[in-house]
Design an enzyme around this catalytic site. Structure first.
Site, PDB file in Angstrom:
ATOM      1  CB  CYS A 198      10.509   8.434 155.925  1.00 18.75           C
ATOM      2  SG  CYS A 198      11.771   7.618 154.965  1.00 18.75           S
TER       3      CYS A 198
ATOM      4  CD  GLU B 159      12.673   8.931 164.036  1.00 17.85           C
ATOM      5  OE1 GLU B 159      13.107   9.962 163.523  1.00 17.85           O
ATOM      6  OE2 GLU B 159      12.432   7.902 163.364  1.00 17.85           O
TER       7      GLU B 159
ATOM      8  CE1 TYR C  10      15.446   6.924 161.297  1.00 16.21           C
ATOM      9  CE2 TYR C  10      17.742   6.233 161.203  1.00 16.21           C
ATOM     10  CZ  TYR C  10      16.491   6.312 160.617  1.00 16.21           C
ATOM     11  OH  TYR C  10      16.277   5.787 159.378  1.00 16.21           O
TER      12      TYR C  10
ATOM     13  CG  HIS D  70      11.685  39.005 166.758  1.00 16.44           C
ATOM     14  ND1 HIS D  70      12.356  38.238 167.687  1.00 16.44           N
ATOM     15  CD2 HIS D  70      10.792  39.755 167.452  1.00 16.44           C
ATOM     16  CE1 HIS D  70      11.899  38.514 168.889  1.00 16.44           C
ATOM     17  NE2 HIS D  70      10.946  39.431 168.777  1.00 16.44           N
TER      18      HIS D  70
ATOM     19  CE  LYS E 293      10.343   8.833 161.035  1.00 19.33           C
ATOM     20  NZ  LYS E 293      11.785   8.927 160.742  1.00 19.33           N
TER      21      LYS E 293
ATOM     22  CD  GLU F 256      14.566  36.004 166.762  1.00 17.48           C
ATOM     23  OE1 GLU F 256      14.978  37.162 166.644  1.00 17.48           O
ATOM     24  OE2 GLU F 256      13.413  35.720 167.133  1.00 17.48           O
TER      25      GLU F 256
ATOM     26  CB  CYS G 277      11.166   5.865 152.333  1.00 14.48           C
ATOM     27  SG  CYS G 277      10.850   7.550 152.828  1.00 14.48           S
TER      28      CYS G 277
HETATM   29  C1  LIG Z   1      11.188   2.879 160.609  1.00 14.59           C
HETATM   30  C2  LIG Z   1      12.046   3.616 159.616  1.00 14.59           C
HETATM   31  C3  LIG Z   1      12.017   4.990 159.588  1.00 14.59           C
HETATM   32  C4  LIG Z   1      12.801   5.675 158.669  1.00 14.59           C
HETATM   33  N1  LIG Z   1      12.761   7.040 158.685  1.00 14.59           N
HETATM   34  C5  LIG Z   1      13.522   7.741 157.809  1.00 14.59           C
HETATM   35  C6  LIG Z   1      13.469   9.160 157.792  1.00 14.59           C
HETATM   36  O1  LIG Z   1      12.757   9.783 158.581  1.00 14.59           O
HETATM   37  N2  LIG Z   1      14.234   9.806 156.880  1.00 14.59           N
HETATM   38  C7  LIG Z   1      15.041   9.140 156.001  1.00 14.59           C
HETATM   39  O2  LIG Z   1      15.700   9.769 155.180  1.00 14.59           O
HETATM   40  N3  LIG Z   1      15.113   7.784 156.008  1.00 14.59           N
HETATM   41  C8  LIG Z   1      14.371   7.077 156.896  1.00 14.59           C
HETATM   42  N4  LIG Z   1      14.425   5.708 156.885  1.00 14.59           N
HETATM   43  C9  LIG Z   1      15.370   5.030 155.968  1.00 14.59           C
HETATM   44  C10 LIG Z   1      14.798   4.922 154.563  1.00 14.59           C
HETATM   45  O3  LIG Z   1      13.547   4.287 154.590  1.00 14.59           O
HETATM   46  C11 LIG Z   1      15.782   4.149 153.679  1.00 14.59           C
HETATM   47  O4  LIG Z   1      17.043   4.740 153.765  1.00 14.59           O
HETATM   48  C12 LIG Z   1      15.341   4.123 152.221  1.00 14.59           C
HETATM   49  O5  LIG Z   1      14.058   3.578 152.074  1.00 14.59           O
HETATM   50  C13 LIG Z   1      16.362   3.325 151.398  1.00 14.59           C
HETATM   51  O6  LIG Z   1      15.921   3.254 150.059  1.00 14.59           O
HETATM   52  P1  LIG Z   1      16.399   2.061 149.132  1.00 14.59           P
HETATM   53  O7  LIG Z   1      15.950   2.391 147.750  1.00 14.59           O
HETATM   54  O8  LIG Z   1      17.819   1.783 149.340  1.00 14.59           O
HETATM   55  O9  LIG Z   1      15.630   0.770 149.652  1.00 14.59           O
HETATM   56  P2  LIG Z   1      14.123   0.500 150.055  1.00 14.59           P
HETATM   57  O10 LIG Z   1      13.322   1.738 150.112  1.00 14.59           O
HETATM   58  O11 LIG Z   1      14.190  -0.349 151.268  1.00 14.59           O
HETATM   59  O12 LIG Z   1      13.565  -0.347 148.829  1.00 14.59           O
HETATM   60  C14 LIG Z   1      14.017  -1.624 148.547  1.00 14.59           C
HETATM   61  C15 LIG Z   1      12.920  -2.378 147.839  1.00 14.59           C
HETATM   62  O13 LIG Z   1      13.459  -3.564 147.257  1.00 14.59           O
HETATM   63  C16 LIG Z   1      12.500  -4.604 147.367  1.00 14.59           C
HETATM   64  N5  LIG Z   1      13.229  -5.872 147.227  1.00 14.59           N
HETATM   65  C17 LIG Z   1      14.186  -6.362 148.052  1.00 14.59           C
HETATM   66  N6  LIG Z   1      14.680  -7.516 147.542  1.00 14.59           N
HETATM   67  C18 LIG Z   1      14.018  -7.749 146.380  1.00 14.59           C
HETATM   68  C19 LIG Z   1      14.099  -8.766 145.388  1.00 14.59           C
HETATM   69  N7  LIG Z   1      14.977  -9.773 145.494  1.00 14.59           N
HETATM   70  N8  LIG Z   1      13.257  -8.705 144.323  1.00 14.59           N
HETATM   71  C20 LIG Z   1      12.377  -7.676 144.197  1.00 14.59           C
HETATM   72  N9  LIG Z   1      12.281  -6.681 145.098  1.00 14.59           N
HETATM   73  C21 LIG Z   1      13.092  -6.704 146.166  1.00 14.59           C
HETATM   74  C22 LIG Z   1      11.885  -4.357 148.736  1.00 14.59           C
HETATM   75  O14 LIG Z   1      10.625  -4.972 148.845  1.00 14.59           O
HETATM   76  C23 LIG Z   1      11.803  -2.828 148.779  1.00 14.59           C
HETATM   77  O15 LIG Z   1      10.560  -2.373 148.270  1.00 14.59           O
HETATM   78  C24 LIG Z   1      13.639   4.970 157.767  1.00 14.59           C
HETATM   79  C25 LIG Z   1      13.659   3.581 157.787  1.00 14.59           C
HETATM   80  C26 LIG Z   1      12.872   2.899 158.715  1.00 14.59           C
HETATM   81  C27 LIG Z   1      12.912   1.400 158.718  1.00 14.59           C
END
Ligand SMILES: Cc1cc2nc3c(=O)[nH]c(=O)nc-3n(C[C@H](O)[C@H](O)[C@H](O)COP(=O)(O)OP(=O)(O)OC[C@H]3O[C@@H](n4cnc5c(N)ncnc54)[C@H](O)[C@@H]3O)c2cc1C
Length: 457
Positions: free
Chosen positions: A47, A181, A177, A434, A50, A439, A42
């Site tokens: 997010c 986007e 999305y 308004h 973006k 509204e 994110c």
């Molecule tokens: C282009 C884009 C736009 C988005 N826009 C939105 C939005 O507008 N609104 C919204 O709500 N959501 C949005 N999302 C979705 C949102 O980013 C994810 O839902 C959210 O980040 C999920 O969080 P998470 O904690 O599950 O994983 P992540 O945030 O993906 O974090 C996972 C972390 O684990 C680390 N990792 C993975 N494997 C290992 C390992 N083996 N050892 C150590 N570290 C590891 C990765 O490097 C990463 O930092 C968007 C996603 C993308 C790709």
């Protein structure tokens, strides 16, 4: 210090960071392992960057209506400036996340982690093993790229945030999305943009009126949309990439981007060694408390594929920490999740779309379509759409859908009465503000099923 923890979190993204901080606040000894950058998808490549790009792309529409408000604008766009400022802001946020973790006394370890047992996490670079009473897998997801010849010539959203130069043209494959986007972003920044999607209309699952309105908005801005077609192969040429489509056509583009979905990050994680089970879609299978089939191991966020959204991952991470370390079991309710698409026009929804609502009984549908005030002095004829769906019997609000400026901000507030089980009468009791677009949601009179009946100029 020993390598033994109450909790080891794998992944410092939205879900992992929240879980680590809350668990530490409950008195647990916590380490979080991150292989890339603190903040996760994110903050680093989702997010946040973006939305910054979306803001940049929206100036074009504003410049177009500016003369009608008396402004003369000499506009030029500089991609390197946007990239540099975006990177600066992401670095600031990453530092804020890091100091938040450190302030909460969470040990941050930069490494790749793998599971070697139900209570053991191996640090791949350091070559040592952490012992953990509990393990939280919060490794998120990664872009899915179709297995076609030349796939390596395409980019994904990961690379789109770091392109050294803007391409003259771009082909984006996908109908979700992220595809929509990025089509808006590139188009707004002056890139000739084509969207190709194997389905019949973008944004499957959203309300049909919103999908139709969005499609018209994208096309009116010059985005070419090709439906029921996919990319079969890519090949490199001097000034870009030639895409071969499933309908037999070949066409050249400056760049090709795959926005064809995201898959849970489970590869090479050692799940087999720990005995963690996956569901049929390849995500980690969890119960309502984010517990896996292994009693010491939990999983939250995109890796469980319940709803791939940041606030959902955060809520799941918080609930996990309260359940396991706060002596307060919390099951996350996934039944009402508002969601926004920051395209141009923007759209947002909470609750059921019209087709799904109709399966719950007889419904009333209220629709208003009107030119947002910002457009009224200009030649722009684009209309905003507000839609309320209620149960005929008792008036319970089942869905709120908005297309147009500020849609996400409006729908975010509508999620509160929806979560409280509000009815149409509750919405009507609210005094209108308004002149606003929102509204309309509290001043609907008679239901309508065809919005062309209720066009207001
Ligand atoms: C282009 C884009 C736009 C988005 N826009 C939105 C939005 O507008 N609104 C919204 O709500 N959501 C949005 N999302 C979705 C949102 O980013 C994810 O839902 C959210 O980040 C999920 O969080 P998470 O904690 O599950 O994983 P992540 O945030 O993906 O974090 C996972 C972390 O684990 C680390 N990792 C993975 N494997 C290992 C390992 N083996 N050892 C150590 N570290 C590891 C990765 O490097 C990463 O930092 C968007 C996603 C993308 C790709």
């Amino acid at each position: 210090m020993s390598d033994s923890y109450d909790l080891v979190v794998i992944g410092a993204g939205s879900g992992g960071v929240r879980a680590a901080r809350i668990a530490s606040g409950h008195g647990a000894r916590v380490a979080i392992v991150e292989e890339y950058r603190v903040g996760g998808t994110c903050v680093i490549r989702g997010c946040v960057p973006k939305k910054l790009f979306v803001y940049a792309s929206r100036f074009r529409d504003l410049f177009e209506i500016a003369p009608s408000f008396g402004w003369t604008v000499d506009s030029r766009f500089d991609w390197p400036t946007l990239l540099a400022n975006k990177d600066k802001e992401i670095e600031r946020l990453e530092r804020a996340y890091l100091s938040g973790l450190e302030g909460a006394k969470v040990e941050v370890i930069r490494d790749r982690a793998t599971l070697t047992g139900p209570n053991a996490v191996r640090l791949e670079q350091a070559g040592r093993t952490l012992e953990a009473r509990h393990i939280l897998i919060a490794t998120g997801g990664r872009p899915f790229v179709p297995d076609i010849p030349g796939r390596e010539l395409g980019i994904t959203s990961n690379e789109a945030f770091h392109l050294p130069t803007l391409p003259r043209s771009i082909l984006i494959e996908g109908g979700g999305y992220v595809a929509v986007e990025f089509a808006t972003i590139f188009n707004g920044l002056g890139v000739d943009t084509t969207l190709v999607y194997r389905g019949e209309r973008v944004l499957r699952g959203f309300d049909e009126d919103l999908r139709e309105g969005l499609e018209a908005g994208l096309q009116s801005r010059g985005i070419r949309i090709i439906y029921q077609t996919s990319i079969r192969a890519l090949r490199e040429v001097d000034d870009g990439v030639v895409a071969s489509f499933s309908d037999g056509v070949d066409a050249p583009f400056g760049a090709v981007m795959f926005a064809t979905g995201r898959v849970p990050n489970v590869k090479g994680l050692g799940l087999e060694a720990a005995g963690v089970a996956l569901d049929e879609g390849g995500a980690i299978a969890v119960d309502a408390y984010s517990a896996t089939n292994v009693p010491s191991i939990y999983a939250v966020g995109d890796v469980t594929n319940r709803a791939q959204l940041t606030p959902v991952a955060i809520r799941e991470g918080h609930a996990f920490a309260d359940t396991v370390f706060g002596n307060k079991p919390v099951a996350v309710d996934h039944s009402l999740i508002g969601t926004a698409v920051f395209a141009e026009p923007e759209l947002a929804s909470v609750g059921l779309n019209e087709a799904d609502a109709a399966t719950h009984g007889d419904v009333d549908v209220y629709i208003a379509r009107f030119r947002p005030m910002q457009n009224t002095l200009s030649l722009s004829s684009e209309r905003m759409l507000m839609k309320l769906i209620t149960l005929k019997d008792g008036g319970k609000v089942l869905g709120v859908h908005v297309l147009g400026p500020g849609a996400a901000e409006i729908v975010q507030m509508a999620t509160i009465p929806m979560a409280m089980g509000a009815t149409k009468a509750d919405f009507d009791r609210a005094m209108a503000m308004h002149p606003t677009a929102a509204e309309e949601l509290v001043t609907f009179k008679a239901p309508t099923h065809r919005y062309r009946d209720c066009i207001r100029v």
